[in-house]
Design a protein around this motif. Structure first.
Motif, PDB file in Angstrom:
ATOM      1  N   ASN A  34       0.820  -1.218   0.000  1.00  0.00           N
ATOM      2  CA  ASN A  34       0.000   0.000   0.000  1.00  0.00           C
ATOM      3  C   ASN A  34       0.851   1.263   0.000  1.00  0.00           C
ATOM      4  N   ARG A  35       2.147   1.124   0.283  1.00  0.00           N
ATOM      5  CA  ARG A  35       3.026   2.296   0.364  1.00  0.00           C
ATOM      6  C   ARG A  35       3.631   2.618  -1.005  1.00  0.00           C
ATOM      7  N   GLY A  36       2.815   3.192  -1.868  1.00  0.00           N
ATOM      8  CA  GLY A  36       3.322   3.732  -3.124  1.00  0.00           C
ATOM      9  C   GLY A  36       3.197   2.849  -4.348  1.00  0.00           C
ATOM     10  N   LEU A  37       2.729   1.620  -4.214  1.00  0.00           N
ATOM     11  CA  LEU A  37       2.659   0.720  -5.365  1.00  0.00           C
ATOM     12  C   LEU A  37       1.331   0.901  -6.094  1.00  0.00           C
ATOM     13  N   PRO A  38       1.357   1.364  -7.352  1.00  0.00           N
ATOM     14  CA  PRO A  38       0.110   1.529  -8.107  1.00  0.00           C
ATOM     15  C   PRO A  38      -0.597   0.186  -8.292  1.00  0.00           C
ATOM     16  N   ALA A  39      -1.919   0.221  -8.293  1.00  0.00           N
ATOM     17  CA  ALA A  39      -2.702  -1.010  -8.414  1.00  0.00           C
ATOM     18  C   ALA A  39      -2.397  -1.750  -9.707  1.00  0.00           C
ATOM     19  N   THR A  40      -2.107  -1.015 -10.781  1.00  0.00           N
ATOM     20  CA  THR A  40      -1.820  -1.674 -12.059  1.00  0.00           C
ATOM     21  C   THR A  40      -0.557  -2.520 -11.974  1.00  0.00           C
ATOM     22  N   HIS A  41       0.446  -2.033 -11.266  1.00  0.00           N
ATOM     23  CA  HIS A  41       1.687  -2.789 -11.101  1.00  0.00           C
ATOM     24  C   HIS A  41       1.479  -3.971 -10.156  1.00  0.00           C
ATOM     25  N   LEU A  42       0.646  -3.789  -9.155  1.00  0.00           N
ATOM     26  CA  LEU A  42       0.357  -4.889  -8.234  1.00  0.00           C
ATOM     27  C   LEU A  42      -0.293  -6.045  -8.979  1.00  0.00           C
ATOM     28  N   VAL A  43      -1.260  -5.733  -9.806  1.00  0.00           N
ATOM     29  CA  VAL A  43      -1.970  -6.767 -10.569  1.00  0.00           C
ATOM     30  C   VAL A  43      -1.033  -7.447 -11.576  1.00  0.00           C
ATOM     31  N   LYS A  44      -0.169  -6.673 -12.207  1.00  0.00           N
ATOM     32  CA  LYS A  44       0.669  -7.200 -13.277  1.00  0.00           C
ATOM     33  C   LYS A  44       1.867  -7.983 -12.761  1.00  0.00           C
ATOM     34  N   HIS A  45       2.473  -7.552 -11.674  1.00  0.00           N
ATOM     35  CA  HIS A  45       3.780  -8.089 -11.284  1.00  0.00           C
ATOM     36  C   HIS A  45       3.787  -8.876  -9.966  1.00  0.00           C
ATOM     37  N   PHE A  46       2.621  -9.049  -9.336  1.00  0.00           N
ATOM     38  CA  PHE A  46       2.576  -9.731  -8.039  1.00  0.00           C
ATOM     39  C   PHE A  46       1.518 -10.827  -8.051  1.00  0.00           C
ATOM     40  N   GLN A  47       1.743 -11.805  -7.203  1.00  0.00           N
ATOM     41  CA  GLN A  47       0.755 -12.850  -6.973  1.00  0.00           C
ATOM     42  C   GLN A  47       0.425 -12.885  -5.489  1.00  0.00           C
ATOM     43  N   ARG A  48      -0.828 -13.184  -5.185  1.00  0.00           N
ATOM     44  CA  ARG A  48      -1.248 -13.265  -3.785  1.00  0.00           C
ATOM     45  C   ARG A  48      -0.772 -14.586  -3.187  1.00  0.00           C
TER      46      ARG A  48
END
Length: 276
Positions: free
Chosen positions: A160-174
């Motif tokens: 939540n500290r500065g990571l845009p949602a688009t990058h979270l969806v594209k480059h991360f897995q839960r």
């Protein structure tokens, strides 16, 4: 019980000797807060008792130095340096280089890895489309922070500290309650321990060095020494990015300051011979 003047002097001398970090008088509260978990883990009743133990037991010294290393970080921190990297530095390097199609970036004092992975998110796809490879070297004095960076796993609070949602969806897995950086980005980053105040090991010449928000903890002579050695790690057309409160001006005049949008970057004024 608060630490005494002699106990504080022992800690500040140790940290200055081992990491060149300057703890000014008045920072006793910081020492107490950072060393309290170590005191508890060691079974000591309070911080003064732990410092007294450290005076006898050198095995505690690396733990103290690591505890007093500031690990503040976030994704896309201050934003404008990453805009300069994406909009000016990357295009210039891609346009001017035809021989070595590898972009080499050094994230110095990388903490838990958010800066290194931010660089990877900004550059990876553009470089891959141009037939280039991305190599990021991430260094820190803290083994704990390096282990966290290698793992590439972050809490919801951290993303939540500065990571845009688009990058979270594209480059991360839960992964459970956390988020895991993609294998694709993790393969771009090599992690290693490095004390900036000590001689740098042999390595490649970098296109871009992120040396951000760390020089503020050193005295002027140490800053100058680090900047001079950093210049020798850069390609002659390389770029240096510092924190918003940092500058080479009045410290090391061998740099050219270049304003890019709302950010300032630095370039060696003349070709620097190889070395560390």
């Amino acid at each position: 019980m608060p630490i005494s003047g002699s106990e504080f002097d022992f800690v500040r001398t140790l940290v200055r000797r081992e990491a060149a970090i300057v703890l000014e008088p008045g920072k006793e509260y910081l020492v107490e807060a950072r060393l309290l978990p170590l005191a508890r883990a060691a079974g000591e009743r309070d911080v003064p008792a732990y410092v007294a133990r450290a005076m006898r037991d050198r095995a505690q010294h690396p733990k103290i130095v690591e505890a007093l290393t500031t690990n503040e970080t976030s994704w896309f921190r201050d934003s404008s340096p990453f805009q300069a990297f994406e909009q000016r530095m990357l295009p210039d390097i891609l346009a001017s280089r035809t021989d070595d199609r590898v972009l080499r970036v050094w994230s110095a004092a990388c903490s838990s890895g958010q800066e290194a992975y931010t660089v990877a998110m900004v550059a990876h796809d553009r470089l891959a489309a141009a037939g280039w490879r991305l190599e990021i070297t991430a260094t820190d004095i803290s083994e704990e922070m390096l282990a966290r960076g290698r793992a590439g796993r972050y809490s919801q609070l951290e993303v939540n500290r500065g990571l845009p949602a688009t990058h979270l969806v594209k480059h991360f897995q839960r992964v459970g309650a956390d988020w895991q950086v993609s294998d694709q980005l993790r393969r771009c980053v090599r992690w290693s321990k490095l004390n900036l105040a000590a001689p740098f090991p042999p390595g490649p010449r970098y296109d871009v060095v992120f040396l951000r928000n760390v020089l503020i903890y050193f005295d002027t002579a140490t800053k100058r020494d680090i900047l001079q050695r950093t210049a020798r790690t850069l390609r002659s057309d390389g770029w240096l990015l510092l924190g918003g409160a940092e500058t080479t001006l009045g410290v090391d005049e061998a740099w050219e300051r270049v304003v890019i949008g709302r950010s300032a970057a630095y370039r060696p004024q003349a070709r620097i011979p190889a070395g560390r």
